[in-house]
Design an enzyme around this catalytic site. Structure first.
Site, PDB file in Angstrom:
ATOM      1  N   PRO A  10     -19.655  -1.057  -1.506  1.00  0.00           N
ATOM      2  CA  PRO A  10     -20.662  -0.804  -0.337  1.00  0.00           C
ATOM      3  C   PRO A  10     -20.072  -0.330   0.779  1.00  0.00           C
ATOM      4  CG  PRO A  10     -19.752  -2.993  -0.929  1.00  0.00           C
ATOM      5  CD  PRO A  10     -19.210  -2.152  -2.011  1.00  0.00           C
ATOM      6  N   ASN A  11     -21.316   0.630   1.331  1.00  0.00           N
ATOM      7  CA  ASN A  11     -21.026   1.286   2.667  1.00  0.00           C
ATOM      8  C   ASN A  11     -20.002   2.356   2.684  1.00  0.00           C
ATOM      9  OD1 ASN A  11     -22.982  -0.741   3.919  1.00  0.00           O
ATOM     10  ND2 ASN A  11     -21.484  -2.111   3.594  1.00  0.00           N
ATOM     11  N   ARG A  18     -20.327   5.434   9.908  1.00  0.00           N
ATOM     12  CA  ARG A  18     -20.071   4.155  10.409  1.00  0.00           C
ATOM     13  C   ARG A  18     -18.666   4.032  11.099  1.00  0.00           C
ATOM     14  NH1 ARG A  18     -17.509   1.131   5.044  1.00  0.00           N
ATOM     15  NH2 ARG A  18     -17.565  -0.733   6.455  1.00  0.00           N
ATOM     16  N   TYR A  23     -12.767   4.623  10.273  1.00  0.00           N
ATOM     17  CA  TYR A  23     -12.702   5.514   9.149  1.00  0.00           C
ATOM     18  C   TYR A  23     -12.848   6.896   9.341  1.00  0.00           C
ATOM     19  CZ  TYR A  23     -13.955   0.549   7.480  1.00  0.00           C
ATOM     20  OH  TYR A  23     -13.942  -0.614   7.294  1.00  0.00           O
ATOM     21  N   ASN A  80     -12.120   2.235  -4.295  1.00  0.00           N
ATOM     22  CA  ASN A  80     -12.353   1.534  -2.981  1.00  0.00           C
ATOM     23  C   ASN A  80     -13.366   0.575  -3.109  1.00  0.00           C
ATOM     24  OD1 ASN A  80     -12.800   0.972  -0.432  1.00  0.00           O
ATOM     25  ND2 ASN A  80     -12.535   3.009   0.411  1.00  0.00           N
ATOM     26  N   ALA A  83     -16.271  -4.069   1.097  1.00  0.00           N
ATOM     27  CA  ALA A  83     -16.154  -5.394   1.480  1.00  0.00           C
ATOM     28  C   ALA A  83     -15.930  -6.244   0.314  1.00  0.00           C
ATOM     29  CB  ALA A  83     -17.087  -5.973   2.323  1.00  0.00           C
ATOM     30  N   HIS A  86     -12.723  -8.337  -0.511  1.00  0.00           N
ATOM     31  CA  HIS A  86     -12.118  -9.411   0.113  1.00  0.00           C
ATOM     32  C   HIS A  86     -12.932 -10.759  -0.436  1.00  0.00           C
ATOM     33  CE1 HIS A  86     -10.708  -6.518   2.579  1.00  0.00           C
ATOM     34  NE2 HIS A  86     -11.850  -6.210   3.149  1.00  0.00           N
ATOM     35  N   ASP A  93     -12.791  -9.852 -11.900  1.00  0.00           N
ATOM     36  CA  ASP A  93     -12.921 -10.200 -13.431  1.00  0.00           C
ATOM     37  C   ASP A  93     -13.157  -9.006 -14.351  1.00  0.00           C
ATOM     38  OD1 ASP A  93     -12.345 -12.862 -12.970  1.00  0.00           O
ATOM     39  OD2 ASP A  93     -14.378 -13.696 -13.245  1.00  0.00           O
ATOM     40  N   GLU A 106      -6.300   0.571  -6.099  1.00  0.00           N
ATOM     41  CA  GLU A 106      -6.913   0.191  -5.191  1.00  0.00           C
ATOM     42  C   GLU A 106      -6.621   0.993  -3.921  1.00  0.00           C
ATOM     43  OE1 GLU A 106      -8.273  -3.757  -4.618  1.00  0.00           O
ATOM     44  OE2 GLU A 106      -8.076  -3.643  -2.563  1.00  0.00           O
ATOM     45  N   HIS A 108      -7.785   1.888   0.213  1.00  0.00           N
ATOM     46  CA  HIS A 108      -8.712   1.676   1.540  1.00  0.00           C
ATOM     47  C   HIS A 108      -8.155   2.869   2.340  1.00  0.00           C
ATOM     48  CE1 HIS A 108      -9.876  -2.186   0.129  1.00  0.00           C
ATOM     49  NE2 HIS A 108      -8.712  -2.431  -0.236  1.00  0.00           N
ATOM     50  N   SER A 110      -8.672   2.392   5.785  1.00  0.00           N
ATOM     51  CA  SER A 110      -7.854   1.568   6.850  1.00  0.00           C
ATOM     52  C   SER A 110      -6.839   0.881   6.408  1.00  0.00           C
ATOM     53  CB  SER A 110      -8.999   1.019   7.635  1.00  0.00           C
ATOM     54  OG  SER A 110      -9.622  -0.117   6.719  1.00  0.00           O
ATOM     55  N   ARG A 115      -5.918  -5.551  10.182  1.00  0.00           N
ATOM     56  CA  ARG A 115      -7.111  -5.736  10.866  1.00  0.00           C
ATOM     57  C   ARG A 115      -7.499  -7.240  10.746  1.00  0.00           C
ATOM     58  NH1 ARG A 115     -11.398  -1.669   8.315  1.00  0.00           N
ATOM     59  NH2 ARG A 115     -12.873  -2.669   9.789  1.00  0.00           N
ATOM     60  N   ARG A 119      -9.611  -9.700   5.993  1.00  0.00           N
ATOM     61  CA  ARG A 119      -9.199  -8.340   5.180  1.00  0.00           C
ATOM     62  C   ARG A 119      -7.844  -8.339   4.688  1.00  0.00           C
ATOM     63  NH1 ARG A 119     -13.859  -4.932   6.746  1.00  0.00           N
ATOM     64  NH2 ARG A 119     -14.469  -5.432   8.735  1.00  0.00           N
TER      65      ARG A 119
HETATM   66  C1  DQA Z   1     -12.600  -0.223   3.424  1.00  0.00           C
HETATM   67  C2  DQA Z   1     -11.801  -1.598   4.068  1.00  0.00           C
HETATM   68  C3  DQA Z   1     -12.733  -2.937   3.908  1.00  0.00           C
HETATM   69  O1  DQA Z   1     -12.369  -4.022   4.667  1.00  0.00           O
HETATM   70  C4  DQA Z   1     -14.253  -2.478   4.475  1.00  0.00           C
HETATM   71  O2  DQA Z   1     -15.173  -3.574   3.891  1.00  0.00           O
HETATM   72  C5  DQA Z   1     -14.821  -1.187   3.980  1.00  0.00           C
HETATM   73  C6  DQA Z   1     -13.718  -0.117   4.003  1.00  0.00           C
HETATM   74  C7  DQA Z   1     -11.685   0.791   3.787  1.00  0.00           C
HETATM   75  O3  DQA Z   1     -11.799   1.924   3.145  1.00  0.00           O
HETATM   76  O4  DQA Z   1     -10.848   0.878   4.673  1.00  0.00           O
HETATM   77  O5  DQA Z   1     -15.901  -1.147   3.698  1.00  0.00           O
HETATM   78  O6  DQA Z   1     -12.620  -0.521   2.100  1.00  0.00           O
END
Ligand code: DQA
Length: 156
Positions: A10-11, A18, A23, A80, A83, A86, A93, A106, A108, A110, A115, A119
């Site tokens: 997501p996002n 954003r 980022y 990635n 959110a 977390h 699963d 995985e 990220h 950031s 943070r 997180r």
């Molecule tokens: C993220 C870090 C996550 O905590 C956050 O919710 C994101 C982006 C990152 O790429 O740093 O959406 O996954």
């Protein structure tokens, strides 16, 4: 060429729009273009999947499992989870369920450990080979390199 998938939660599709302090200002599309080109240079046929929903991410991982089973070779995943990292036990699963044929690293952008406290916890990383955080868009490439190294060692 071995298939490798980049899976974004997501996002992530709003990277470049954003929270640019965290980022950066590179768009999601160009970040993915760069990662796909990098993966292809390293000998992977790269597919990108993004969803803002938990269900479609799980369905996609399960689809990869069946694909890997049919092909008789593992499909590495760079994920990635945004959110969902977390708090999504369902995604954790799913990663556990497919792990044998769909090993994941995985990523990220950031440094999640520097943070907010919520997180610092990653449910999803428990079911991944490892985690790369804090290197911005380079993280996707580092994860591809990690799989290249694992492949050379016969571990995937
Ligand atoms: C993220 C870090 C996550 O905590 C956050 O919710 C994101 C982006 C990152 O790429 O740093 O959406 O996954």
């Amino acid at each position: 060429m071995r298939k490798l998938s980049i899976v974004n939660g997501p996002n992530t599709n709003f990277f470049g729009i954003r929270n640019k302090e965290q980022y950066g200002s590179v768009t999601y599309e160009s970040m993915m273009e760069e990662a796909v080109a990098y993966g292809e240079q390293r000998g992977f046929a790269v597919e990108v999947f993004q969803s803002n929903g938990e269900g479609p991410l799980i369905d996609y991982l399960q689809k990869l499992y069946h694909e890997a089973q049919a092909a008789g070779s593992a499909i590495p995943v760079v994920i990635n989870p945004g959110a969902f990292t977390h708090y999504s036990i369902a995604l954790m699963d799913a990663l556990e369920s497919v792990h044998d044929l769909v090993p994941a690293v995985e990523v990220h952008l950031s440094n999640v450990h520097a943070r907010e406290e919520f997180r610092h916890v990653s449910w999803t990383a428990r079911e991944c080979i490892g985690q790369i955080a804090g290197f911005g868009k380079e993280g996707y490439k580092l994860a591809i390199d990690a799989f290249k190294a694992l492949e050379a060692e016969g571990r995937i």
